[in-house]
Design a protein around this motif. Structure first.
Motif, PDB file in Angstrom:
ATOM      1  N   ALA A 131     -27.315  27.260 -52.498  1.00 47.42           N
ATOM      2  CA  ALA A 131     -26.752  27.927 -53.931  1.00 47.42           C
ATOM      3  C   ALA A 131     -27.443  27.330 -55.025  1.00 47.42           C
ATOM      4  N   CYS A 132     -27.540  25.851 -55.037  1.00 53.98           N
ATOM      5  CA  CYS A 132     -27.987  25.021 -55.967  1.00 53.98           C
ATOM      6  C   CYS A 132     -29.513  25.464 -56.045  1.00 53.98           C
ATOM      7  N   LYS A 133     -30.037  25.373 -54.837  1.00 53.09           N
ATOM      8  CA  LYS A 133     -31.515  25.530 -54.972  1.00 53.09           C
ATOM      9  C   LYS A 133     -32.093  27.213 -55.419  1.00 53.09           C
ATOM     10  N   ASN A 134     -30.876  28.010 -55.219  1.00 57.23           N
ATOM     11  CA  ASN A 134     -31.558  29.212 -55.742  1.00 57.23           C
ATOM     12  C   ASN A 134     -31.027  29.480 -57.153  1.00 57.23           C
ATOM     13  N   THR A 135     -30.589  28.569 -57.734  1.00 52.75           N
ATOM     14  CA  THR A 135     -30.105  28.765 -59.253  1.00 52.75           C
ATOM     15  C   THR A 135     -30.787  27.839 -60.143  1.00 52.75           C
ATOM     16  N   LYS A 136     -31.528  28.298 -61.001  1.00 57.60           N
ATOM     17  CA  LYS A 136     -32.457  27.945 -61.586  1.00 57.60           C
ATOM     18  C   LYS A 136     -31.947  26.793 -62.762  1.00 57.60           C
ATOM     19  N   SER A 137     -30.621  27.026 -63.309  1.00 58.74           N
ATOM     20  CA  SER A 137     -29.695  26.394 -63.975  1.00 58.74           C
ATOM     21  C   SER A 137     -29.446  25.150 -63.594  1.00 58.74           C
ATOM     22  N   VAL A 138     -29.398  25.032 -62.346  1.00 60.24           N
ATOM     23  CA  VAL A 138     -28.797  23.455 -61.803  1.00 60.24           C
ATOM     24  C   VAL A 138     -29.851  22.476 -62.034  1.00 60.24           C
ATOM     25  N   ARG A 139     -29.445  21.347 -62.535  1.00 55.20           N
ATOM     26  CA  ARG A 139     -30.329  20.201 -62.789  1.00 55.20           C
ATOM     27  C   ARG A 139     -29.417  18.809 -62.104  1.00 55.20           C
ATOM     28  N   ALA A 140     -28.447  18.912 -61.756  1.00 52.21           N
ATOM     29  CA  ALA A 140     -27.923  17.655 -61.128  1.00 52.21           C
ATOM     30  C   ALA A 140     -26.833  17.949 -60.157  1.00 52.21           C
ATOM     31  N   ILE A 141     -26.731  17.366 -58.860  1.00 52.76           N
ATOM     32  CA  ILE A 141     -25.616  17.698 -57.881  1.00 52.76           C
ATOM     33  C   ILE A 141     -25.090  16.096 -57.480  1.00 52.76           C
ATOM     34  N   VAL A 142     -23.916  16.192 -57.557  1.00 56.96           N
ATOM     35  CA  VAL A 142     -23.144  15.106 -56.920  1.00 56.96           C
ATOM     36  C   VAL A 142     -22.273  15.475 -55.698  1.00 56.96           C
ATOM     37  N   ASN A 143     -22.980  15.064 -54.537  1.00 53.39           N
ATOM     38  CA  ASN A 143     -22.331  15.420 -53.296  1.00 53.39           C
ATOM     39  C   ASN A 143     -21.407  14.318 -52.572  1.00 53.39           C
ATOM     40  N   ILE A 144     -19.931  14.548 -52.818  1.00 56.72           N
ATOM     41  CA  ILE A 144     -18.947  13.770 -52.151  1.00 56.72           C
ATOM     42  C   ILE A 144     -18.656  13.671 -50.883  1.00 56.72           C
ATOM     43  N   THR A 145     -18.936  12.596 -50.016  1.00 57.63           N
ATOM     44  CA  THR A 145     -18.735  12.656 -48.732  1.00 57.63           C
ATOM     45  C   THR A 145     -17.531  11.894 -48.334  1.00 57.63           C
ATOM     46  N   SER A 146     -17.658  10.780 -47.726  1.00 58.41           N
ATOM     47  CA  SER A 146     -16.464   9.870 -47.395  1.00 58.41           C
ATOM     48  C   SER A 146     -17.079   8.506 -47.023  1.00 58.41           C
ATOM     49  N   ASP A 147     -16.275   7.486 -47.030  1.00 55.38           N
ATOM     50  CA  ASP A 147     -16.824   6.221 -46.565  1.00 55.38           C
ATOM     51  C   ASP A 147     -16.702   6.052 -44.812  1.00 55.38           C
ATOM     52  N   LYS A 148     -16.083   7.261 -44.031  1.00 53.27           N
ATOM     53  CA  LYS A 148     -15.936   7.257 -42.844  1.00 53.27           C
ATOM     54  C   LYS A 148     -17.372   7.926 -42.305  1.00 53.27           C
ATOM     55  N   CYS A 149     -18.451   8.004 -43.248  1.00 58.12           N
ATOM     56  CA  CYS A 149     -19.692   8.549 -42.750  1.00 58.12           C
ATOM     57  C   CYS A 149     -20.345   7.667 -42.161  1.00 58.12           C
ATOM     58  N   TYR A 150     -19.959   6.353 -41.990  1.00 56.07           N
ATOM     59  CA  TYR A 150     -20.818   5.314 -41.512  1.00 56.07           C
ATOM     60  C   TYR A 150     -20.304   4.996 -40.191  1.00 56.07           C
ATOM     61  N   GLU A 151     -21.472   4.581 -39.452  1.00 54.69           N
ATOM     62  CA  GLU A 151     -21.165   4.109 -37.717  1.00 54.69           C
ATOM     63  C   GLU A 151     -20.159   2.587 -37.971  1.00 54.69           C
ATOM     64  N   ASN A 152     -18.770   3.188 -37.629  1.00 53.95           N
ATOM     65  CA  ASN A 152     -17.864   2.152 -37.920  1.00 53.95           C
ATOM     66  C   ASN A 152     -18.090   1.127 -36.768  1.00 53.95           C
ATOM     67  N   LYS A 153     -18.363  -0.243 -36.979  1.00 58.20           N
ATOM     68  CA  LYS A 153     -18.394  -1.088 -35.899  1.00 58.20           C
ATOM     69  C   LYS A 153     -16.992  -2.037 -36.055  1.00 58.20           C
ATOM     70  N   GLU A 154     -16.248  -1.840 -37.084  1.00 57.64           N
ATOM     71  CA  GLU A 154     -14.898  -2.617 -37.152  1.00 57.64           C
ATOM     72  C   GLU A 154     -15.164  -3.937 -37.589  1.00 57.64           C
ATOM     73  N   TRP A 155     -16.313  -4.216 -38.270  1.00 57.98           N
ATOM     74  CA  TRP A 155     -16.354  -5.495 -38.450  1.00 57.98           C
ATOM     75  C   TRP A 155     -15.779  -5.925 -39.925  1.00 57.98           C
ATOM     76  N   VAL A 156     -15.591  -7.147 -40.364  1.00 60.29           N
ATOM     77  CA  VAL A 156     -15.168  -7.655 -41.552  1.00 60.29           C
ATOM     78  C   VAL A 156     -15.707  -7.311 -42.887  1.00 60.29           C
ATOM     79  N   TRP A 157     -17.085  -7.332 -42.677  1.00 59.78           N
ATOM     80  CA  TRP A 157     -17.673  -7.004 -44.079  1.00 59.78           C
ATOM     81  C   TRP A 157     -17.799  -5.445 -44.479  1.00 59.78           C
ATOM     82  N   GLY A 158     -18.231  -5.217 -45.584  1.00 57.03           N
ATOM     83  CA  GLY A 158     -18.285  -3.903 -45.979  1.00 57.03           C
ATOM     84  C   GLY A 158     -19.653  -3.296 -45.691  1.00 57.03           C
TER      85      GLY A 158
END
Length: 336
Positions: free
Chosen positions: A84-111
């Motif tokens: 929808a953004c690609k098809n709409t000429k007025s769009v100039r910026a997209i901020v897509n919010i996902t999650s910290d859970k997107c990472y392959e979580n190895k349960e280690w102590v550092w971020g």
């Protein structure tokens, strides 16, 4: 902030819900992001310049029960938003919010840093990893920064935030919500995962980052069209048990019991973010420490249940003032 806001969302899933309590002056469209025709029609009608994409099936435990809906919404739904953004000429910026859970979580102590591998054990986490891969693909294929201002005029960034808390959340299977609802009913809350450790932060923290990032993209600053972590400075990472003990100081009616049911579906035990990139390059900082975050959250629900008062605007003003005192760029600009 002077923006004309158009919201596109499913109906609020709970009663009460924050959206209806606030009675905001904005355009609200009820719709499903998987409905490409309706989504495109709304984009065509309102011609947005910036798009913040937060729509999702956001619950880990529900994703075990509804994996198809979770992947359809979080991956295909995101795809349809990008189209929808690609098809709409007025769009100039997209901020897509996902999650910290997107990472392959190895349960280690550092971020985890933004260039760490995507992954996900449960369907929700995996769907967010997929959404990040999709974002990367569209940023390279259709919104390539090297082609910005030539073949297109869109900058796309993605954001990953840790566990957020704050007033007005009544979604199921969320620690703070479960506690507050239980207290309002005079019941004990059952704690499933007392040792689970999360980077707790007030919901206003990442929102300030999203808005700041969106502003950079609208200004045409290509270097910000990438992935960003937004989280607490480190001291916010504490266990569920510590959270409950902490918030009891602000509402003495809070009571709980531990019930570690071994039949519960898998949920991550330890998950932290490294937010150095946002601190260094975006000059973003979290404003409230964990004690302030817990106090503000508990006070919101306490005021709602005991006095029928909504502290949202008061909290927002307080947050902006505290950010201004810390000299944060976005708060200073807001003051001007």
């Amino acid at each position: 902030m002077g923006a004309k806001v158009i919201g596109y969302s499913l109906k609020p899933p709970t009663s009460p819900n924050h959206f209806e309590l606030l009675n905001l002056d904005m355009v609200s469209v009820i719709g499903d992001i998987r409905d490409g025709d309706k989504l495109n029609a709304v984009f065509s009608k309102y011609q947005p310049e910036i798009v913040f994409h937060l729509a999702a099936q956001p619950l880990v435990r529900l994703s075990y029960k509804e994996p198809i809906e979770t992947f359809e919404t979080n991956v295909i739904g995101t795809l349809k938003v990008f189209e929808a953004c690609k098809n709409t000429k007025s769009v100039r910026a997209i901020v897509n919010i996902t999650s910290d859970k997107c990472y392959e979580n190895k349960e280690w102590v550092w971020g985890y840093r933004e260039n760490d591998p995507m992954g996900g054990y449960d369907p929700y986490s995996a769907s967010k990893g997929c959404a990040e891969l999709l974002t990367s693909s569209y940023r390279k294929s259709f919104f390539n920064v090297n082609e910005y201002g030539k073949s297109h005029n869109v900058l796309l960034a993605s954001c990953r935030a840790g566990n957020v808390i704050g007033g007005g959340d009544w979604a199921k299977d969320r620690l703070m919500t479960d506690i507050m609802v239980a207290v309002s009913q005079g019941k004990k809350v059952v704690i499933r995962n007392p040792q689970a450790t999360r980077p707790w932060q007030h919901v206003l923290e990442p929102l300030s980052g999203y808005l700041m990032l969106g502003q950079k993209l609208l200004e045409g600053k290509k270097e910000f069209a990438q992935a960003w972590n937004f989280g607490s400075g480190g001291q916010g990472s504490i266990t569920v048990r510590e959270v409950v003990e902490n918030i009891k100081r602000y509402w003495d009616k809070i009571d709980y019991e531990i019930n570690q049911d071994t039949d519960q579906p898998h949920e991550a035990g330890l998950l932290k973010l490294d937010c150095s990139k946002a601190y260094m390059l975006l000059k973003w900082r979290d404003v409230w420490d964990s004690n302030t975050t817990f106090q503000k959250t508990v006070n919101w629900y306490k005021s709602y249940y005991e006095k029928n008062e909504i502290l949202t605007e008061e909290d927002l003003n307080s947050y902006i003032e505290d950010a201004r005192e810390k000299g944060l760029e976005w708060a200073g600009r807001n003051a001007e």
